[in-house]
Design a protein around this motif. Structure first.
Motif, PDB file in Angstrom:
ATOM      1  N   SER A  48     -51.122  61.285 -74.010  1.00  0.00           N
ATOM      2  CA  SER A  48     -50.984  59.980 -73.386  1.00  0.00           C
ATOM      3  C   SER A  48     -49.969  59.150 -74.156  1.00  0.00           C
ATOM      4  CB  SER A  48     -52.333  59.254 -73.356  1.00  0.00           C
ATOM      5  OG  SER A  48     -52.245  58.059 -72.614  1.00  0.00           O
ATOM      6  N   SER A  54     -44.673  45.762 -69.483  1.00  0.00           N
ATOM      7  CA  SER A  54     -44.828  46.160 -68.077  1.00  0.00           C
ATOM      8  C   SER A  54     -43.498  46.663 -67.509  1.00  0.00           C
ATOM      9  CB  SER A  54     -45.381  45.004 -67.242  1.00  0.00           C
ATOM     10  OG  SER A  54     -44.525  43.883 -67.320  1.00  0.00           O
ATOM     11  N   TYR A  57     -43.314  50.227 -68.600  1.00  0.00           N
ATOM     12  CA  TYR A  57     -44.302  50.961 -67.812  1.00  0.00           C
ATOM     13  C   TYR A  57     -43.720  51.274 -66.427  1.00  0.00           C
ATOM     14  CZ  TYR A  57     -48.647  51.900 -65.267  1.00  0.00           C
ATOM     15  OH  TYR A  57     -49.624  52.461 -64.489  1.00  0.00           O
ATOM     16  N   ASP A  58     -43.156  50.246 -65.777  1.00  0.00           N
ATOM     17  CA  ASP A  58     -42.577  50.426 -64.444  1.00  0.00           C
ATOM     18  C   ASP A  58     -41.393  51.377 -64.474  1.00  0.00           C
ATOM     19  OD1 ASP A  58     -44.476  48.667 -63.449  1.00  0.00           O
ATOM     20  OD2 ASP A  58     -43.114  46.942 -63.422  1.00  0.00           O
ATOM     21  N   LEU A  60     -40.977  53.953 -66.661  1.00  0.00           N
ATOM     22  CA  LEU A  60     -41.405  55.320 -66.979  1.00  0.00           C
ATOM     23  C   LEU A  60     -42.191  55.997 -65.860  1.00  0.00           C
ATOM     24  CD1 LEU A  60     -42.528  54.980 -70.699  1.00  0.00           C
ATOM     25  CD2 LEU A  60     -40.494  56.132 -69.822  1.00  0.00           C
ATOM     26  N   ARG A  61     -43.055  55.269 -65.192  1.00  0.00           N
ATOM     27  CA  ARG A  61     -43.959  55.892 -64.207  1.00  0.00           C
ATOM     28  C   ARG A  61     -43.247  56.784 -63.198  1.00  0.00           C
ATOM     29  NH1 ARG A  61     -49.091  56.920 -65.054  1.00  0.00           N
ATOM     30  NH2 ARG A  61     -49.626  56.640 -62.886  1.00  0.00           N
ATOM     31  N   PRO A  62     -42.165  56.365 -62.571  1.00  0.00           N
ATOM     32  CA  PRO A  62     -41.528  57.262 -61.601  1.00  0.00           C
ATOM     33  C   PRO A  62     -40.675  58.364 -62.237  1.00  0.00           C
ATOM     34  CG  PRO A  62     -40.428  55.130 -61.596  1.00  0.00           C
ATOM     35  CD  PRO A  62     -41.604  55.014 -62.529  1.00  0.00           C
ATOM     36  N   GLN A  65     -42.935  63.062 -64.839  1.00  0.00           N
ATOM     37  CA  GLN A  65     -43.863  63.788 -63.983  1.00  0.00           C
ATOM     38  C   GLN A  65     -45.149  64.139 -64.729  1.00  0.00           C
ATOM     39  OE1 GLN A  65     -43.373  64.320 -60.700  1.00  0.00           O
ATOM     40  NE2 GLN A  65     -41.492  63.151 -60.943  1.00  0.00           N
ATOM     41  N   SER A  67     -47.340  62.612 -66.230  1.00  0.00           N
ATOM     42  CA  SER A  67     -47.590  62.002 -67.528  1.00  0.00           C
ATOM     43  C   SER A  67     -48.719  61.003 -67.425  1.00  0.00           C
ATOM     44  CB  SER A  67     -46.329  61.312 -68.045  1.00  0.00           C
ATOM     45  OG  SER A  67     -45.994  60.249 -67.172  1.00  0.00           O
ATOM     46  N   LYS A  68     -49.226  60.673 -68.566  1.00  0.00           N
ATOM     47  CA  LYS A  68     -50.290  59.679 -68.652  1.00  0.00           C
ATOM     48  C   LYS A  68     -49.729  58.488 -69.418  1.00  0.00           C
ATOM     49  CE  LYS A  68     -53.608  63.330 -68.638  1.00  0.00           C
ATOM     50  NZ  LYS A  68     -54.120  64.331 -69.529  1.00  0.00           N
ATOM     51  N   ILE A  69     -49.155  57.549 -68.685  1.00  0.00           N
ATOM     52  CA  ILE A  69     -48.568  56.355 -69.278  1.00  0.00           C
ATOM     53  C   ILE A  69     -49.591  55.230 -69.163  1.00  0.00           C
ATOM     54  CG2 ILE A  69     -46.642  54.734 -69.232  1.00  0.00           C
ATOM     55  CD1 ILE A  69     -45.731  57.590 -69.726  1.00  0.00           C
ATOM     56  N   GLN A  70     -49.883  54.602 -70.285  1.00  0.00           N
ATOM     57  CA  GLN A  70     -50.850  53.513 -70.313  1.00  0.00           C
ATOM     58  C   GLN A  70     -50.163  52.227 -70.740  1.00  0.00           C
ATOM     59  OE1 GLN A  70     -53.958  54.266 -69.264  1.00  0.00           O
ATOM     60  NE2 GLN A  70     -53.273  56.385 -69.086  1.00  0.00           N
TER      61      GLN A  70
END
Length: 103
Positions: A48, A54, A57-58, A60-62, A65, A67-70
């Motif tokens: 993780s 934020s 976060y925005d 990295l998320r797309p 693949q 992944s567990k981004i918190q």
């Protein structure tokens, strides 16, 4: 069997790319892209990843693949503990902060 976390505090490649753009320095752009490759590899290798922004976060998320981004924003004003370092266990922190002093 220990879980591994990557606490980014900031994505270095973003800071490095901003510096490269500010200075219009192609060598720094190349270094920033190499750092991005290393950071994304680290993210893919751990269980993780924790980001405090934020915007990061925005970003990295797309791109990452499976992944567990918190997202865990920085917290201030947390009361201390009475447990000394010698009596603590179960967490390791490794960090560095070799950043340019001013641009």
């Amino acid at each position: 069997q220990a879980k591994t976390l990557y606490y980014t505090h900031d994505l270095h490649h973003l800071r490095m790319m901003r510096e490269a753009e500010l200075l219009n320095d192609e060598g720094k752009r190349v270094e920033a892209m190499a750092m991005k490759t290393r950071e994304f590899k680290a993210i893919s290798d751990v269980d993780s990843t924790i980001v405090v922004s934020s915007a990061e976060y925005d970003l990295l998320r797309p791109q990452i693949q499976d992944s567990k981004i918190q997202l865990m924003p920085l917290v201030y004003g947390v009361p201390g503990t009475t447990v000394g370092y010698e009596d603590r266990e179960g967490i390791v922190f490794i960090g560095g902060s070799h950043h340019p002093s001013a641009l």
